[in-house]
Write an enzyme that holds these catalytic residues in place. Structure first.
Site: not given
Length: 268
Positions: A174, A30, A103, A75-76, A178
């Site tokens: 978040y 998505r 991503n 699931d990474v 990152k």
């Protein structure tokens, strides 16, 4: 008359054209991930469309190029599941993954009114993002290294954010995840460069529109657009174009870099 070559010289390390690459995009069922997967499919690559829950979306993307696409649930953050995904990709395409786009994002909504502020922020908020963003990327990169070294070529593209240069909305958790991923981008680039593996980051601002940004009020989009030289908010498809750049032979000498793709809002 001087002739300009359109491809890497014979003395350069291997730089596979995109149509010869096997690309794995995490969180591609998505939103932004789906746009990136479609961009690589449109460029002729074979693409592994990773998803955790978005099975319908992932299968819809795969159906657009069934001979060159494979949707795989994993699931990474689960190293064993990631390894199994890479094994499935090799079996399907008869070649190892050469290119990964990290991503995948832990459950998150860009809702400035609903975010934890400085008083409400907890370590659990930070841990969720640090684990989801960085453990996931670590598992994927490590699972890819054997195949990349076998091919003598590898491309790692991490998805970042412009919010740690310009925290217009302070999403503490978040942004921390990152920012740590940018650090890994630069240190991995140093370690993996001798193997002809480049590691770069593409950082966007708020994108118009993904599932994660669906909760963003329209006035925030308008504010960002007005502050941007292009006077508009970047779309997921435009962002995906930059991922193609780092996978292409044109970027064969670029590694450890963070390209901000936000219409000129942030000058990194």
């Amino acid at each position: 008359m001087t002739t300009v070559s359109s491809s890497p010289s014979a003395s350069s390390p291997a730089a596979l054209p995109i149509e010869q690459q096997v690309v794995l995009v995490t969180g591609a069922g998505r939103g932004l991930g789906a746009s990136i997967a479609r961009a690589f499919l449109n460029a002729g690559a074979r693409v592994v469309i990773n998803y955790r829950q978005s099975v319908a979306g992932a299968e819809a993307v795969a159906a657009e190029a069934p001979d060159r696409a494979l949707a795989v649930q994993a699931d990474v953050c689960d190293a064993a599941a990631v390894k199994a995904m890479f094994d499935a990709a090799r079996e399907r395409f008869g070649a190892p993954v050469t290119t990964v786009v990290n991503n995948a994002l832990p459950d998150f909504s860009f809702n400035g009114d609903g975010r934890p502020d400085a008083d409400a922020l907890t370590w659990e908020h930070l841990e969720q993002q640090l684990k989801g963003v960085n453990q996931g990327a670590l598992n994927v990169i490590q699972a890819a290294l054997g195949g990349m070294r076998e091919q003598g070529f590898g491309r790692v593209i991490n998805v970042g954010t412009n919010l740690f240069q310009n925290p217009i909305v302070p999403y503490h958790d978040y942004t921390a995840g990152k920012a740590a991923l940018l650090s890994l981008t630069r240190t991995f680039a140093h370690d993996l460069g001798p193997d002809n593996i480049t590691v770069n980051m593409v950082s966007g601002g708020l994108l118009r529109t993904t599932d994660a940004s669906a909760a963003t009020p329209e006035e925030v989009f308008d504010l960002i657009a007005a502050s941007t030289p292009l006077r508009r908010v970047v779309t997921p498809d435009e962002f995906a174009d930059a991922a193609l750049l780092f996978a292409s032979p044109w970027s064969r000498a670029i590694t450890g870099q963070n390209l901000v793709v936000d219409g000129g809002l942030v000058k990194d």
